[in-house]
Write an enzyme that holds these catalytic residues in place. Structure first.
Site, PDB file in Angstrom:
ATOM      1  N   HIS A  73       0.836  -1.198   0.000  1.00  9.47           N
ATOM      2  CA  HIS A  73       0.000   0.000   0.000  1.00  9.47           C
ATOM      3  C   HIS A  73       0.870   1.246   0.000  1.00  9.47           C
ATOM      4  O   HIS A  73       0.941   1.960  -0.996  1.00  9.47           O
ATOM      5  CB  HIS A  73      -0.953  -0.016   1.200  1.00  9.47           C
ATOM      6  CG  HIS A  73      -1.814   1.191   1.297  1.00  9.47           C
ATOM      7  ND1 HIS A  73      -1.918   1.925   2.462  1.00  9.47           N
ATOM      8  CD2 HIS A  73      -2.602   1.801   0.398  1.00  9.47           C
ATOM      9  CE1 HIS A  73      -2.743   2.948   2.247  1.00  9.47           C
ATOM     10  NE2 HIS A  73      -3.179   2.886   1.009  1.00  9.47           N
ATOM     11  N   LEU A  74       1.571   1.502   1.085  1.00  8.40           N
ATOM     12  CA  LEU A  74       2.415   2.699   1.162  1.00  8.40           C
ATOM     13  C   LEU A  74       3.815   2.416   1.702  1.00  8.40           C
ATOM     14  O   LEU A  74       4.522   3.336   2.094  1.00  8.40           O
ATOM     15  CB  LEU A  74       1.742   3.782   2.010  1.00  8.40           C
ATOM     16  CG  LEU A  74       0.510   4.422   1.390  1.00  8.40           C
ATOM     17  CD1 LEU A  74      -0.125   5.416   2.355  1.00  8.40           C
ATOM     18  CD2 LEU A  74       0.843   5.120   0.087  1.00  8.40           C
ATOM     19  N   CYS A 123       0.029   0.388   9.755  1.00  4.65           N
ATOM     20  CA  CYS A 123      -0.149   1.760   9.255  1.00  4.65           C
ATOM     21  C   CYS A 123      -1.573   2.024   8.782  1.00  4.65           C
ATOM     22  O   CYS A 123      -2.180   3.021   9.158  1.00  4.65           O
ATOM     23  CB  CYS A 123       0.829   2.041   8.120  1.00  4.65           C
ATOM     24  SG  CYS A 123       2.556   2.011   8.636  1.00  4.65           S
ATOM     25  N   HIS A 124      -2.110   1.136   7.949  1.00  3.84           N
ATOM     26  CA  HIS A 124      -3.437   1.371   7.381  1.00  3.84           C
ATOM     27  C   HIS A 124      -4.336   0.147   7.424  1.00  3.84           C
ATOM     28  O   HIS A 124      -5.384   0.126   6.798  1.00  3.84           O
ATOM     29  CB  HIS A 124      -3.309   1.881   5.943  1.00  3.84           C
ATOM     30  CG  HIS A 124      -2.522   3.145   5.857  1.00  3.84           C
ATOM     31  ND1 HIS A 124      -1.194   3.162   5.510  1.00  3.84           N
ATOM     32  CD2 HIS A 124      -2.856   4.426   6.122  1.00  3.84           C
ATOM     33  CE1 HIS A 124      -0.741   4.409   5.546  1.00  3.84           C
ATOM     34  NE2 HIS A 124      -1.729   5.198   5.920  1.00  3.84           N
ATOM     35  N   GLY A 125      -3.892  -0.908   8.120  1.00  2.91           N
ATOM     36  CA  GLY A 125      -4.778  -2.043   8.383  1.00  2.91           C
ATOM     37  C   GLY A 125      -4.882  -3.095   7.302  1.00  2.91           C
ATOM     38  O   GLY A 125      -5.919  -3.763   7.204  1.00  2.91           O
TER      39      GLY A 125
END
Length: 194
Positions: free
Chosen positions: A134-135, A158-160
């Site tokens: 993702h990132l 970070c974002h699940g």
């Protein structure tokens, strides 16, 4: 040539004497010499430019990573570094292999089987880049006691994003599975990444 006055014309014909005995004119020789000198000069300029673009010794040293996994027991993972990024190497348990193989790949966002993500003869050893797609965060789950997410693989805090036991994306914003780098087994207990 004879002139009309009866006196012999002694002016040479301009077309005579331009070519040498072998048929090559002096101008051709000068042209060939100039082009050759320009070519040698061009090579003298380009060779250092091209050679400076070659990777340095420290970069070449980081281009591969060799790992000894002889002490890696079933169910354990190790973290390593490859090209300044984390690598997760996990020896899957029979239950993790069974869970990965039980998933219908057509239901996955990035459909891949466990067999496609491992090497023949070493299906129980999963090697993935430890970077969320993702990132770029580092997912948890490679060490004992870390959150492995809802599917028992890896969890990106970070974002699940949740990954399963084959490091395939199952839930969250990550668009694809954790990347499997180029690697090969040089023996049953040694693998080379890169």
């Amino acid at each position: 040539m004879a002139s009309t006055t009866g006196i012999a014309d002694t002016t040479p014909d301009v077309t005579e004497g331009v070519e040498g005995e072998d048929g090559v004119r002096r101008r051709d020789f000068i042209n060939i010499a100039a082009v050759s000198a320009a070519g040698v000069g061009g090579l003298a300029v380009l060779l250092p430019l091209v050679s400076q673009m070659a990777p340095s010794k420290d970069v070449l040293a980081e281009s591969t990573t060799e790992l000894d996994i002889s002490s890696l027991d079933v169910g354990q993972s190790i973290k390593a570094v490859f090209r300044k990024q984390p690598i997760f190497v996990r020896r899957l348990t029979p239950a993790e292999i069974e869970a990965a193989n039980a998933v219908n790949t057509s239901s996955l966002r990035d459909p891949q089987t466990l067999e496609e993500r491992t090497k023949p003869g070493h299906e129980s050893v999963l090697v993935v880049m430890g970077v969320c797609t993702h990132l770029g965060c580092v997912p948890l789950g490679a060490q004992e006691g870390e959150n492995k997410g809802e599917f028992g693989g890896y969890f990106c805090p970070c974002h699940g994003s949740h990954y399963d036991t084959a490091a395939r994306i199952r839930k969250g914003p990550a668009p694809s599975n954790l990347v499997v780098p180029d690697y090969e087994f040089t023996s049953d207990t040694t693998l080379v990444i890169g």
